[in-house]
Motif scaffolding. Structure first.
Motif: not given
Length: 295
Positions: A74-99
């Motif tokens: 729910s944010q620009v991927a670059e910002s997520y990569f650069d974040s010092a304290t990112p939340a782990e992504l839910d594999p199920a949500e990744i699957d949903i967004q890929e679909a």
């Protein structure tokens, strides 16, 4: 660059064929991935994501994976990569967004013969302007970091849709394709132009070619640094330092049925001059097909 969950990272160079390998020993899963560099005069910074189970396998980093991760985070991927304290992504949500992304691109995939079951994050594919790579050629993803909105564009027909990264449910609109034949024709043209560079590299692989053997690769009005076609051909076919000539980062942008923009880097015997990006054009001759033009 692969960044572990604790923030430490490892980096490696991407090979000319688009492959990469990073030793993640000492890094903690899950992993954030970034690929950055310049291709075809454009600077890219793309992202992906991997779990411990992905180690030793294929993890793609493309504009499509970047968009999947952005939607899952729910944010620009670059910002997520650069974040010092990112939340782990839910594999199920990744699957949903890929679909969801595959649904948005279904008409493009269908026109190009890409399976709707393809794994965009982990399927192995070649950078040869076919299959998934062809889809990446004809679809452009741009992200506005200020609004958190991505725009997905069919480059051949000019149609586009938007994707609000902070809204995980805006997945009902698909990118339209009104003329599937136009997409497949563009892919064939892109492959034909890319093949010119493959053939030229082969011609210089172990010696110098004759002018006659490579003259059809260049348009009659070719002009490079005030050198016309004949003078240019004489120059490159008599210069022994060009034995082992190679090309990398070949980028083709079809601009009409008979014209295209081409950019590339070159080198000798594996030593690439990566900072020297050459920008030419190409024109389609009715008899000889695609030819390079430098004006």
């Amino acid at each position: 660059t692969v960044k572990g969950a604790l923030g430490n990272s490892r980096s490696a160079l991407i090979e000319a064929d688009g492959s990469y390998s990073v030793d993640v020993t000492g890094l903690t899963a899950p992993y954030r991935l970034r690929a950055e560099g310049t291709v075809g005069g454009r600077t890219y910074k793309l992202h992906s994501y991997a779990e411990a189970a992905d180690v030793g396998g294929t993890v793609n980093i493309t504009p499509f994976t970047d968009l999947i991760i952005a939607n899952a985070a729910s944010q620009v991927a670059e910002s997520y990569f650069d974040s010092a304290t990112p939340a782990e992504l839910d594999p199920a949500e990744i699957d949903i967004q890929e679909a969801a992304l595959k649904t948005k691109l279904q008409e493009v995939f269908s026109a190009l013969g890409v399976s709707s079951a393809i794994d965009l994050l982990n399927a192995t594919f070649s950078a040869d302007h076919s299959g998934l790579d062809a889809a990446l050629d004809v679809v452009r993803v741009t992200v506005d970091s200020g609004t958190n909105v991505a725009t997905i564009t069919n480059l051949i027909e000019g149609s586009s849709i938007t994707d609000v990264l902070t809204d995980t449910t805006d997945n009902t609109t698909s990118l339209t394709v009104t003329d599937p034949a136009a997409l497949t024709s563009s892919v064939s043209d892109t492959q034909a132009i890319a093949n010119i560079f493959t053939d030229l590299a082969a011609a210089f692989a172990s010696g110098l070619p004759t002018e006659a053997s490579i003259q059809d690769y260049f348009a009659a009005d070719f002009l490079e640094n005030d050198h016309g076609k004949s003078q240019f051909l004489t120059s490159i076919t008599t210069d022994p330092s060009l034995v082992g000539l190679m090309f990398s980062g070949v980028s083709v942008e079809i601009t009409s049925a008979t014209t295209a923009n081409v950019s590339f880097t070159f080198g000798i015997n594996g030593d690439l001059f990566a900072d020297e990006i050459v920008e030419w054009s190409a024109v389609k001759d009715a008899t000889l097909g695609w030819q390079l033009r430098c004006l």
